[in-house]
Design an enzyme around this catalytic site. Sequence first.
Site, PDB file in Angstrom:
ATOM      1  NE  ARG A  27      44.240  30.519  74.957  1.00  0.00           N
ATOM      2  CZ  ARG A  27      43.217  29.670  74.879  1.00  0.00           C
ATOM      3  NH1 ARG A  27      43.369  28.403  75.261  1.00  0.00           N
ATOM      4  NH2 ARG A  27      42.055  30.075  74.424  1.00  0.00           N
ATOM      5  CG  ASP A  61      42.182  32.880  66.393  1.00  0.00           C
ATOM      6  OD1 ASP A  61      42.561  34.013  66.757  1.00  0.00           O
ATOM      7  OD2 ASP A  61      41.029  32.640  66.000  1.00  0.00           O
ATOM      8  CG  ASP A 104      43.250  37.603  67.179  1.00  0.00           C
ATOM      9  OD1 ASP A 104      44.068  36.985  66.453  1.00  0.00           O
ATOM     10  OD2 ASP A 104      42.522  37.049  68.032  1.00  0.00           O
ATOM     11  CG  ASP A 149      41.888  40.351  70.509  1.00  0.00           C
ATOM     12  OD1 ASP A 149      41.161  40.142  71.499  1.00  0.00           O
ATOM     13  OD2 ASP A 149      42.617  39.475  70.004  1.00  0.00           O
ATOM     14  CE  LYS A 207      40.242  36.081  65.734  1.00  0.00           C
ATOM     15  NZ  LYS A 207      39.560  35.039  66.506  1.00  0.00           N
TER      16      LYS A 207
HETATM   17  N1  BES Z   1      40.419  37.552  70.483  1.00  0.00           N
HETATM   18  C1  BES Z   1      39.893  36.252  70.343  1.00  0.00           C
HETATM   19  C2  BES Z   1      38.643  36.010  71.189  1.00  0.00           C
HETATM   20  C3  BES Z   1      37.390  36.677  70.689  1.00  0.00           C
HETATM   21  C4  BES Z   1      36.722  36.190  69.595  1.00  0.00           C
HETATM   22  C5  BES Z   1      36.866  37.740  71.372  1.00  0.00           C
HETATM   23  C6  BES Z   1      35.550  36.784  69.176  1.00  0.00           C
HETATM   24  C7  BES Z   1      35.672  38.333  70.971  1.00  0.00           C
HETATM   25  C8  BES Z   1      35.032  37.861  69.876  1.00  0.00           C
HETATM   26  C9  BES Z   1      40.941  35.222  70.790  1.00  0.00           C
HETATM   27  O1  BES Z   1      42.247  35.556  70.502  1.00  0.00           O
HETATM   28  C10 BES Z   1      40.639  33.960  70.051  1.00  0.00           C
HETATM   29  O2  BES Z   1      40.740  33.965  68.855  1.00  0.00           O
HETATM   30  N2  BES Z   1      40.261  32.919  70.778  1.00  0.00           N
HETATM   31  C11 BES Z   1      39.915  31.683  70.172  1.00  0.00           C
HETATM   32  C12 BES Z   1      40.502  30.573  71.022  1.00  0.00           C
HETATM   33  C13 BES Z   1      40.405  29.228  70.382  1.00  0.00           C
HETATM   34  C14 BES Z   1      41.314  29.149  69.189  1.00  0.00           C
HETATM   35  C15 BES Z   1      40.787  28.177  71.404  1.00  0.00           C
HETATM   36  C16 BES Z   1      38.407  31.580  70.115  1.00  0.00           C
HETATM   37  O3  BES Z   1      37.728  32.010  71.046  1.00  0.00           O
HETATM   38  O4  BES Z   1      37.899  31.113  69.097  1.00  0.00           O
HETATM   39 ZN    ZN Z   2      42.682  37.528  70.365  1.00  0.00          ZN
HETATM   40 MN    MN Z   3      42.819  34.966  68.553  1.00  0.00          MN
END
Ligand code: BES
Ligand code: ZN
Ligand code: MN
Length: 493
Positions: free
Chosen positions: A351, A347, A270, A288, A277
């Site tokens: 979902r 990001d 990811d 991920d 990111k």
């Molecule tokens: N895979 C990430 C979530 C994640 C981040 C898990 C860090 C473990 C450590 C997910 O795909 C993601 O990036 N989520 C975002 C959502 C946001 C953009 C609403 C997040 O959590 O920042």
């Molecule tokens: Zn993710």
């Molecule tokens: Mn993500």
Amino acid sequence: MDITVKQTPPVGLKTPCLVTVVHEKQKLSPSAALLDAASKGYLSRIVKADELGKGKTLLVHRVPGVAADRVLLVGGGKANAAAQADIKKALQAVNAALEECGASGAALYLDDWRLEDADTKRVARMLGEVLTAAAYRFNELKTKDNKPSKLKRVTLLGKDRRQIAAAQEGARIGAAVGRGVNFARNLANRPANVCTPTHLAAQARELKKGQRKLRVDVLEEKRMRELGMGSLLSVASGTREPAKLIVFEYRGGPAKQKPVVLVGKGVTFDTGGISLKPAAAMDEMKFDMCGAASVFGAIQCCVELDLPLNVVGLVPATENMPGGEATRPGDIVTSMSGQTIEILNTDAEGRLILADALSYAERFNPDVVIDIATLTGACVIALGEHASGLMSSDQKLAERLLAAGVAADDRCWQLPLWEEYQQSLKSNFADMANIGGRSAGTITAACFLSRFTKQYRWAHLDIAGTAWLNGAKKGATGRPVPLLMEFLLQRVR
Ligand code: BES
Ligand code: ZN
Ligand code: MN
């Protein structure tokens, strides 16, 4: 590593290492008392001189009157029954000491390991699981220092036929869960240039080999397009790696029994996509796909235990990359359910792939659907590494999962899924946006998923904080395979 059960008194047993527990205030465990008597007080003299703290170990060679090459003393804390977490710590210390001395085999006396509210079967199960998982190494990509664990055999010692029979059954289950955990860790620890969606599909086919009760189907992008999976495909569009939707069907139960469907997020890397990111610790985004890995681990375990249940595993697998054809913020896609989604942040991709997999789950006429995903950074902030986040549209199901987590020492903690939180997903241009605001990120992510799960009872496990460790111990934990297996095993009875 092999775990066997034997009816042998510890004193006369020939073994490279006999493990024995010593409690607080120099109180000897059942086996320590036997060894102490045989050695005319040798062990009690040692623990008098050197009190063994909880989880501390001491290796003693050639104890007089005892046949074992070595005796490994381990501090067991209070003498009455211990909590599972304490026993786990003690066993991990035992494993480390065994590795250090290079013993090829070890024996443990079942009566030494008394667990609160637990019978022999449960104790043996825990010993089997923890020792199997403790022996795990991820060395397949090292050319040096890649020796496998020297410990090949662990024998659990019992005193009568009944205890042996119960322990055999428990150890069989525990070892299978431990191997499921280790399988999940292997997939997750592999880097993203090895563990691609194609690699996951190949691993699924490998699992299927020779298994009559397991079916494996891999849907390619062409099929996803025909099914209208515009949400899943929108994540896959930015990468050259072809996406896969892996379908496991384990049919161990009666034909009419509705299956449990497990859905695991399989983002093999990811980057965040166009909503890129930051660089720090981005390597950890190879993890991920830990939700997917836990589905693989659970399915392997069902097969190995020949569980009389029907279990379906669904793994939407893709990379999230910022390629030239990647989804842009503001793009609107149509999901398999027909609902449209404005992608405000690429990001929030987990979902998006889960939405279509959850719609696809409907065709299995599920009893319950549980998705498992490293879904939100917010969950790490809320619960840290100790508990997975749990959200559900069905309180009974939630309570079963909470209880399974406690029993397996792989806990989750429930967060609310109230209607009020749904408002944050409003979009001016589509049926919904793929992100809420800054607040309650774990819950609004679950709210998004809930819109694709109206046809069945559903629970969501956010494992962002529990699926891997960082720092010096960086690596996948294999969670929540123990929780899932406990939940499934409860359904067998
Ligand atoms: N895979 C990430 C979530 C994640 C981040 C898990 C860090 C473990 C450590 C997910 O795909 C993601 O990036 N989520 C975002 C959502 C946001 C953009 C609403 C997040 O959590 O920042
Ligand atoms: Zn993710
Ligand atoms: Mn993500």
